[in-house]
Enzyme design. Sequence first.
Site, PDB file in Angstrom:
ATOM      1  N   ALA A   1      25.881 -84.294  53.883  1.00  0.00           N
ATOM      2  CA  ALA A   1      25.110 -85.536  53.975  1.00  0.00           C
ATOM      3  C   ALA A   1      24.628 -85.969  52.595  1.00  0.00           C
ATOM      4  O   ALA A   1      23.514 -86.454  52.432  1.00  0.00           O
ATOM      5  CB  ALA A   1      23.939 -85.347  54.933  1.00  0.00           C
ATOM      6  N   GLY A   2      25.494 -85.791  51.617  1.00  0.00           N
ATOM      7  CA  GLY A   2      25.194 -86.263  50.268  1.00  0.00           C
ATOM      8  C   GLY A   2      25.675 -87.700  50.126  1.00  0.00           C
ATOM      9  O   GLY A   2      25.668 -88.478  51.086  1.00  0.00           O
TER      10      GLY A   2
ATOM     11  N   LYS B   1      18.356 -84.175  54.890  1.00  0.00           N
ATOM     12  CA  LYS B   1      19.347 -85.240  54.641  1.00  0.00           C
ATOM     13  C   LYS B   1      20.018 -85.662  55.935  1.00  0.00           C
ATOM     14  O   LYS B   1      20.202 -86.852  56.198  1.00  0.00           O
ATOM     15  CB  LYS B   1      20.411 -84.731  53.659  1.00  0.00           C
ATOM     16  CG  LYS B   1      19.944 -84.605  52.230  1.00  0.00           C
ATOM     17  CD  LYS B   1      21.097 -84.134  51.337  1.00  0.00           C
ATOM     18  CE  LYS B   1      20.698 -84.114  49.878  1.00  0.00           C
ATOM     19  NZ  LYS B   1      21.783 -83.658  48.997  1.00  0.00           N
TER      20      LYS B   1
ATOM     21  N   ALA C   1      33.862 -73.211  49.016  1.00  0.00           N
ATOM     22  CA  ALA C   1      33.728 -72.310  50.164  1.00  0.00           C
ATOM     23  C   ALA C   1      33.580 -73.096  51.471  1.00  0.00           C
ATOM     24  O   ALA C   1      34.256 -72.795  52.467  1.00  0.00           O
ATOM     25  CB  ALA C   1      32.535 -71.386  49.959  1.00  0.00           C
TER      26      ALA C   1
ATOM     27  N   CYS D   1      26.175 -83.924  44.007  1.00  0.00           N
ATOM     28  CA  CYS D   1      26.621 -85.302  43.773  1.00  0.00           C
ATOM     29  C   CYS D   1      25.739 -85.950  42.716  1.00  0.00           C
ATOM     30  O   CYS D   1      26.048 -86.997  42.190  1.00  0.00           O
ATOM     31  CB  CYS D   1      26.594 -86.093  45.067  1.00  0.00           C
ATOM     32  SG  CYS D   1      24.989 -86.154  45.825  1.00  0.00           S
TER      33      CYS D   1
END
Lengths: 237, 79
Positions: free
Chosen positions: A14-15, A63, A109, A166
């Site tokens: 949720a960036g 987020k 990952a 981000c």
Amino acid sequence: MEAVIGSRCLVIGAGALGNEVVKNLVLSGAKSITIVDMDEVAISNLNRCIFFRTEDAQAGRSKAEVIAHRAKELNEVAKLEATIGRIQDLPSKRFRENDVVFGCLDNVAARLHSNSHSYYHRVPYIDGATMGTSGKVQVVIPPSTPCLQCAMNRTHYKLMEKRFSCTGADVTFFEPKMAAEITTTSVIAAVQVREGLKVLSGKSDECIRNIWYYNGLANRSDVLEVDLDPECAVHTK
Amino acid sequence: MSVRVRVRNAETGSTVDMELEEENTVQEIIEGAAGYWEKDAGAYVIRKGKKLLRGQQTVLGASITHSDDLELIPDPEGG
């Protein structure tokens, strides 16, 4: 359109990409979206995340919850569910419950986990990634296309467990990578959702079959062919 | 038999010539070129024309031949 409305989408991360992907999905008519992320909103997220506000960062809000709450303002009948946590900690069946999975992640990952679990459950996986003014989109449609792991090499594995934010700040592990610009994020998220809509509307044959690379500085994009790796564990029965 | 290829840095446009043996892997080309340009830690891939080469492939397996032009591309991993 009916297929999109009746679909179930899983957005992992949720960036900046997650914000744009959810916005595009809701505006495209998707009504059932699950958003997974472990992080809280940080001040440094605000210049590239449409749903985040200063008060969210000050209050330390999740987020995933903020996106689920604010995206509902775009379509009040949409069902947006937030799950707080690492994707690796979720039951594998959560992948199977969806028609398409969007990878909006910041580390190798979690990407490999999402790739392999989507593949195992035969759910199309659409991965987006950004860095500065460049980005890429890969569409994985099991069992016909190569997967993310097929295109990775030792340099990717060295990055395992390191997280590229981000924003480049407010994270535990910071690497001197150029933060993604919102224009890059918008382009990559738009292509991710465009590809997702093809999948949902039964046009998977028209999806990107390889990896789409975007270079915003050179005004260039290329589709690079990648072969299915015969030794890739994801494809090995 | 060795082959001589030119690797281009996609970020700067600069190039380096590399002498390779048939058994060298794409991974070794990536690490050699990234080391030469003192690249930051990060993921990189090599393309040959429209083809993205897999890390485990050898020079022979990837059909890399004398005078080929390769390109080292940083692989975005942010979100």
